[in-house]
Design a protein around this motif. Structure first.
Motif, mmCIF file in Angstrom:
data_model
loop_
_atom_site.group_PDB
_atom_site.id
_atom_site.type_symbol
_atom_site.label_atom_id
_atom_site.label_comp_id
_atom_site.label_asym_id
_atom_site.label_seq_id
_atom_site.Cartn_x
_atom_site.Cartn_y
_atom_site.Cartn_z
ATOM 1 N N TYR A 69 41.245 32.836 24.269
ATOM 2 C CA TYR A 69 40.041 33.598 24.911
ATOM 3 C C TYR A 69 38.840 32.821 24.559
ATOM 4 N N THR A 71 34.531 33.908 24.339
ATOM 5 C CA THR A 71 33.530 35.013 24.416
ATOM 6 C C THR A 71 32.229 34.342 25.065
ATOM 7 N N LEU A 80 34.266 38.902 27.644
ATOM 8 C CA LEU A 80 35.516 38.320 26.899
ATOM 9 C C LEU A 80 36.478 37.696 28.080
ATOM 10 N N CYS A 82 39.973 35.696 28.902
ATOM 11 C CA CYS A 82 41.186 35.598 28.135
ATOM 12 C C CYS A 82 42.176 35.172 29.257
ATOM 13 N N ASN A 94 32.955 42.815 26.536
ATOM 14 C CA ASN A 94 33.539 42.626 25.045
ATOM 15 C C ASN A 94 32.755 43.756 24.385
ATOM 16 N N ARG A 102 31.407 45.062 19.257
ATOM 17 C CA ARG A 102 31.978 43.882 20.055
ATOM 18 C C ARG A 102 33.355 43.716 19.551
ATOM 19 N N ASP A 105 34.238 37.506 18.761
ATOM 20 C CA ASP A 105 33.329 36.554 18.684
ATOM 21 C C ASP A 105 34.128 35.120 18.798
ATOM 22 N N CYS A 107 35.831 31.763 19.992
ATOM 23 C CA CYS A 107 36.978 31.519 20.949
ATOM 24 C C CYS A 107 38.207 31.540 19.944
ATOM 25 N N PHE A 113 43.644 42.410 21.118
ATOM 26 C CA PHE A 113 42.188 42.561 20.723
ATOM 27 C C PHE A 113 42.089 43.906 20.047
#
Length: 376
Positions: A69, A71, A80, A82, A94, A102, A105, A107, A113
């Motif tokens: 992923y 951001t 976000l 992914c 996100n 959030r 943050d 990658c 998540f």
């Protein structure tokens, strides 16, 4: 770019070199200084150009495997991006559906998540999976509280995200996909990224790449001697564009058969992906300069990423790419952007009503008129 197109472009550049010409617009153009200073204008750009148009985020390899992923803040939309378990690229706002925190943050790679605030957890396809102390939320419909999904597009080895609505990416590219399909970006690798913040309108970042008129003046001690100045081939593709800037060494191709003609490394090919991305294809790597508004008309954030056709693993390769990146940063952030900050300071003084683009600056004229049309 396909080889037959490269041959045509080399011939076109030779004609410009022989004739002492460049690509010309029909007439000069005046752009109001308020385009760079007006808060209402900036709000319209964000709402239309950034939120209702596919925005190029990066190359496919940036999130190569399931769970990878990155951001991004797309002009105020925390995003976000992914790759899900089936290998599809997905994009979400996100923001946790519980209290708006959030989720992640930067990658990385993840199996799911989890919100750092209260540990609400979401799958890679955005579904709400678990709620700690679930009995306290027994009336919450999990199916209705997944992450808000945005339109994500992966094609030609590139990833685009459109915050509002959906669009046919080929229609948006306006014919530029003929070039993109030939590069093989699916096999490119992300090497390095960095962020630059400057006190200037976001449009001044892509605009600094849109003409070669200044090379012999501003860049006389850096890249100026490498290129022909005030000589370029311009082509529009809908809202997008391409500039081909010949290096002086391109003249060596005159001694070779057309079958051996290659634009790279004899040129720098600069694509502008509307609204905000400058995409520089040159020998050995691709530079991606993504400019975003940063809260005010005179503030911007520029995300720079470098991609290479092969993984950079040896020290020799690293030294080569670092040298090229250093030259790019020296040229743009060390010479172009300080000058652009001065331009912005002058604009904010409200002592000038417009700037003037010459007939030898067709890419600037195209960008200006296209943006005006998009937000009107």
């Amino acid at each position: 770019m396909r080889h037959d197109d490269q041959v045509q472009m080399v011939r076109r550049l030779f004609d410009h070199i022989d004739d002492g010409t460049t690509t010309y617009a029909d007439k000069i153009h005046r752009n109001p200084v308020s385009s760079y200073t007006c808060p209402d204008r900036l709000a319209r750009e964000v709402e239309t150009a950034f939120r209702q148009w596919p925005v190029l985020i990066g190359m496919s390899n940036r999130i190569a495997s399931a769970g990878d992923y990155v951001t991004e803040d797309i002009a105020g939309v925390p995003t976000l991006i992914c790759r899900d378990r089936e290998g599809a690229v997905r994009a979400f706002v996100n923001i946790c559906s519980h209290r708006g925190a959030r989720l992640v943050d930067g990658c990385g790679s993840a199996r799911r998540f989890t919100c750092p605030y209260h540990a609400w957890t979401y799958t890679l396809d955005g579904k709400l999976q678990t709620i700690p102390s679930g009995r306290d939320f027994e009336s919450v419909d999990k199916a209705a509280h997944g992450l808000k999904e945005l339109h994500a597009i992966e094609k030609y080895g590139l990833i685009f995200v459109q915050p509002e609505g959906a669009m046919d990416i080929d229609a948006a590219l306006g014919g530029m996909q003929r070039d993109l399909a030939a590069y093989g970006f699916e096999g490119f690798h992300h090497y390095r990224s960095l962020t630059i913040r400057r006190q200037m309108n976001w449009k001044l970042s892509p605009e600094t790449f849109m003409e070669g008129y200044h090379l012999q003046y501003l860049h006389r001690d850096s890249v100026g001697p490498i290129f022909f100045s005030n000589l370029m081939a311009f082509d529009a593709f809908g809202r997008n564009s391409r500039l081909t800037l010949p290096r002086r060494r391109i003249l060596e191709l005159k001694d070779r058969a057309p079958d051996d003609w290659r634009l790279i490394p004899e040129t720098a090919i600069i694509y502008t992906f509307f609204p905000n991305v400058t995409f520089v294809v040159q020998a050995g790597h691709v530079e991606m300069w993504r400019a975003y508004p940063d809260g005010a008309p005179d503030r911007c954030r520029v995300e720079i990423s470098v991609y290479t056709p092969e993984p950079v693993v040896s020290e020799k390769a690293k030294a080569y790419y670092e040298k090229n990146i250093d030259l790019a940063i020296l040229t743009v952030d060390g010479e172009d952007f300080p000058l652009s900050e001065g331009i912005q300071h002058g604009h904010m003084s409200a002592m000038q009503d417009h700037v003037t683009y010459g007939r030898n600056e067709p890419a600037l004229i195209h960008f200006c008129t296209t943006m005006n049309s998009a937000i009107s």
